[in-house]
Design an enzyme around this catalytic site. Structure first.
Site, PDB file in Angstrom:
ATOM      1  N   ILE A  11       0.830  -1.200   0.000  1.00 32.45           N
ATOM      2  CA  ILE A  11       0.000   0.000   0.000  1.00 32.45           C
ATOM      3  C   ILE A  11       0.866   1.250   0.000  1.00 32.45           C
ATOM      4  O   ILE A  11       0.592   2.214  -0.723  1.00 32.45           O
ATOM      5  CB  ILE A  11      -0.960  -0.017   1.202  1.00 32.45           C
ATOM      6  CG1 ILE A  11      -1.966  -1.162   1.047  1.00 32.45           C
ATOM      7  CG2 ILE A  11      -1.686   1.319   1.344  1.00 32.45           C
ATOM      8  CD1 ILE A  11      -2.849  -1.403   2.250  1.00 32.45           C
ATOM      9  N   ASP A  31      11.108   3.254   5.641  1.00 35.69           N
ATOM     10  CA  ASP A  31      11.047   1.793   5.598  1.00 35.69           C
ATOM     11  C   ASP A  31      12.426   1.255   5.969  1.00 35.69           C
ATOM     12  O   ASP A  31      13.374   2.025   6.145  1.00 35.69           O
ATOM     13  CB  ASP A  31      10.618   1.280   4.223  1.00 35.69           C
ATOM     14  CG  ASP A  31       9.801  -0.016   4.315  1.00 35.69           C
ATOM     15  OD1 ASP A  31      10.157  -0.873   5.143  1.00 35.69           O
ATOM     16  OD2 ASP A  31       8.822  -0.171   3.571  1.00 35.69           O
ATOM     17  N   ALA A  62       4.248  -2.105   9.165  1.00 35.31           N
ATOM     18  CA  ALA A  62       3.815  -3.075  10.182  1.00 35.31           C
ATOM     19  C   ALA A  62       4.287  -4.468   9.813  1.00 35.31           C
ATOM     20  O   ALA A  62       4.725  -4.705   8.685  1.00 35.31           O
ATOM     21  CB  ALA A  62       2.292  -3.072  10.314  1.00 35.31           C
ATOM     22  N   SER A 101      -7.146  -3.122   9.878  1.00 37.58           N
ATOM     23  CA  SER A 101      -7.470  -4.325   9.119  1.00 37.58           C
ATOM     24  C   SER A 101      -8.848  -4.859   9.487  1.00 37.58           C
ATOM     25  O   SER A 101      -9.256  -4.808  10.658  1.00 37.58           O
ATOM     26  CB  SER A 101      -6.422  -5.412   9.407  1.00 37.58           C
ATOM     27  OG  SER A 101      -6.820  -6.658   8.883  1.00 37.58           O
ATOM     28  N   TYR A 122      -1.688 -10.730  14.666  1.00 40.88           N
ATOM     29  CA  TYR A 122      -1.741  -9.557  13.787  1.00 40.88           C
ATOM     30  C   TYR A 122      -3.046  -8.796  14.004  1.00 40.88           C
ATOM     31  O   TYR A 122      -3.047  -7.581  14.227  1.00 40.88           O
ATOM     32  CB  TYR A 122      -1.615  -9.990  12.329  1.00 40.88           C
ATOM     33  CG  TYR A 122      -1.965  -8.904  11.340  1.00 40.88           C
ATOM     34  CD1 TYR A 122      -1.071  -7.870  11.069  1.00 40.88           C
ATOM     35  CD2 TYR A 122      -3.200  -8.902  10.690  1.00 40.88           C
ATOM     36  CE1 TYR A 122      -1.407  -6.859  10.173  1.00 40.88           C
ATOM     37  CE2 TYR A 122      -3.537  -7.900   9.788  1.00 40.88           C
ATOM     38  CZ  TYR A 122      -2.635  -6.882   9.535  1.00 40.88           C
ATOM     39  OH  TYR A 122      -2.967  -5.895   8.645  1.00 40.88           O
ATOM     40  N   LYS A 126      -3.744  -4.945  15.726  1.00 45.69           N
ATOM     41  CA  LYS A 126      -4.473  -3.884  15.034  1.00 45.69           C
ATOM     42  C   LYS A 126      -5.680  -3.428  15.856  1.00 45.69           C
ATOM     43  O   LYS A 126      -5.968  -2.231  15.962  1.00 45.69           O
ATOM     44  CB  LYS A 126      -4.926  -4.371  13.657  1.00 45.69           C
ATOM     45  CG  LYS A 126      -3.789  -4.564  12.669  1.00 45.69           C
ATOM     46  CD  LYS A 126      -3.124  -3.259  12.322  1.00 45.69           C
ATOM     47  CE  LYS A 126      -2.088  -3.382  11.239  1.00 45.69           C
ATOM     48  NZ  LYS A 126      -1.435  -2.085  10.921  1.00 45.69           N
ATOM     49  N   VAL A 151      -7.118  -6.760   0.057  1.00 45.33           N
ATOM     50  CA  VAL A 151      -6.580  -5.860  -0.961  1.00 45.33           C
ATOM     51  C   VAL A 151      -5.715  -6.641  -1.954  1.00 45.33           C
ATOM     52  O   VAL A 151      -4.921  -7.501  -1.567  1.00 45.33           O
ATOM     53  CB  VAL A 151      -5.745  -4.737  -0.320  1.00 45.33           C
ATOM     54  CG1 VAL A 151      -5.374  -3.693  -1.375  1.00 45.33           C
ATOM     55  CG2 VAL A 151      -6.496  -4.088   0.842  1.00 45.33           C
ATOM     56  N   LYS A 159       5.062  -9.330  -0.680  1.00 51.35           N
ATOM     57  CA  LYS A 159       4.276  -9.767   0.473  1.00 51.35           C
ATOM     58  C   LYS A 159       4.415 -11.256   0.768  1.00 51.35           C
ATOM     59  O   LYS A 159       3.917 -11.747   1.784  1.00 51.35           O
ATOM     60  CB  LYS A 159       2.792  -9.417   0.267  1.00 51.35           C
ATOM     61  CG  LYS A 159       2.499  -7.937   0.430  1.00 51.35           C
ATOM     62  CD  LYS A 159       1.033  -7.615   0.221  1.00 51.35           C
ATOM     63  CE  LYS A 159       0.151  -8.213   1.284  1.00 51.35           C
ATOM     64  NZ  LYS A 159       0.356  -7.638   2.627  1.00 51.35           N
ATOM     65  N   GLU A 182     -10.483 -26.894  -0.930  1.00 53.78           N
ATOM     66  CA  GLU A 182     -11.810 -27.483  -1.123  1.00 53.78           C
ATOM     67  C   GLU A 182     -12.881 -26.556  -0.549  1.00 53.78           C
ATOM     68  O   GLU A 182     -12.656 -25.851   0.435  1.00 53.78           O
ATOM     69  CB  GLU A 182     -11.881 -28.855  -0.445  1.00 53.78           C
ATOM     70  CG  GLU A 182     -10.955 -29.887  -1.073  1.00 53.78           C
ATOM     71  CD  GLU A 182     -10.884 -31.174  -0.271  1.00 53.78           C
ATOM     72  OE1 GLU A 182     -11.385 -31.179   0.883  1.00 53.78           O
ATOM     73  OE2 GLU A 182     -10.314 -32.159  -0.775  1.00 53.78           O
ATOM     74  N   SER A 184     -14.014 -23.837  -1.846  1.00 57.88           N
ATOM     75  CA  SER A 184     -13.684 -22.423  -2.031  1.00 57.88           C
ATOM     76  C   SER A 184     -14.848 -21.601  -2.557  1.00 57.88           C
ATOM     77  O   SER A 184     -14.815 -20.368  -2.505  1.00 57.88           O
ATOM     78  CB  SER A 184     -12.483 -22.275  -2.974  1.00 57.88           C
ATOM     79  OG  SER A 184     -11.283 -22.576  -2.296  1.00 57.88           O
TER      80      SER A 184
END
Length: 289
Positions: A11, A31, A62, A101, A122, A126, A151, A159, A182, A184
């Site tokens: 992002i 960064d 993060a 998130s 995580y 957040k 996203v 990532k 399976e 999905s």
């Protein structure tokens, strides 16, 4: 001066690319590689060492890996650092627009009024910062927390395992088939293109009197099977179904859909459909490969 943390990230990199079109301020990228290191930035900010005053921080840096199990590492990167940043923003009157998130909701409901139910460290980190920061919104010029849903889009190649299923499917094409868990067709998510996410960041920036927590999703749920079908149609790819790994069972959201009521009451925006968003992303991937 406008600051973007996580500037090498998914992002952050997209945001850095689009910000010059809406501001004449200098953009400082923060960064761990190639830019000002995050702890150096925080130290300089805390001690007023910057020649140009910082007016706005887009905080995207993060640990975004939802499988990390070290609580000290996750909390240091995602909560402790963010709290330190918030404090200096309050002290110096700096606007803060930060990445949260939709994972904070767990299995839902997916509205900002809901009680959070994070399923991993995580998401917990957040949720904790969301709850902490909102206590201080009266003391800061602008405080915006953006709860991103799923996203996808350009610049997510770094990532790793956290990259979108669109990116993963594209890379699987080399082997001639797409791999799906399976059932999905029953896993429904709110997939949002990176351009929409950046647009909401910029609209927050251009509306300095708007603060709060906001969902950032399309408001429409689609299945992983839907994305696979787009690939099947475009590339004539075959699909292989496998059992979900044990480490993901019980920690895998089966359904997400952003309640956009609050968002659209603050910002007008028309989101890309899944078909148009995936097509746009695949055109980019094909042109850059």
């Amino acid at each position: 001066m406008v600051v973007v943390t996580g500037a090498n990230g998914f992002i952050g990199r997209n945001l850095v690319e689009k910000l010059p079109a809406v501001t004449d301020e200098r953009i400082l990228q923060v960064d761990y590689l190639g830019h000002m290191e995050p702890n150096e930035f925080l130290y300089n900010l805390q001690n007023d060492l910057f020649k140009d005053p910082v007016t706005t921080i887009f905080h995207n840096g993060a640990c975004s890996d939802t499988t990390v199990s070290d609580p000290f590492y996750v909390m240091e990167r995602n909560f402790d650092y963010s709290v330190s940043l918030l404090k200096v923003c309050i002290k110096n009157g700096i606007r803060l627009i930060y990445a949260s998130s939709a994972s904070v909701y767990g299995d839902g409901p997916f509205t900002e009024r809901a009680t959070c139910d994070p399923k991993n460290l995580y998401a917990l980190s957040k949720s904790m910062f969301d709850n902490y920061s909102q206590n201080f919104k009266e003391f800061i010029p602008q405080l915006v927390g953006l709860r991103y849903f799923n996203v996808y889009g350009k610049y997510e190649e770094n990532k790793g395992n956290m990259a979108s299923v669109v990116y993963k499917f594209y890379n699987q094409l080399e082997d001639g088939e797409i791999i799906l868990f399976e059932n999905s067709d029953k896993y429904l998510r709110d997939f949002i293109h990176i351009d929409d996410v950046v647009a909401i960041n910029i609209k927050s920036f251009l509306n300095p009197k708007t603060s709060g927590l906001f969902n950032v999703g399309t408001g429409t749920e689609r299945s992983f099977q839907d994305i696979a079908d787009i690939f099947k149609k475009r590339y004539e790819a075959s699909i292989k179904y496998i059992e979900m790994p044990k480490k993901l069972k019980g920690k895998y959201q089966e359904f997400t859909r952003s309640d956009n009521t609050k968002l659209l009451n603050s910002f007008s925006h028309e989101f890309l459909s899944l078909e148009k968003g995936v097509e746009k992303y695949l055109n980019y991937l094909e042109s850059s490969s």
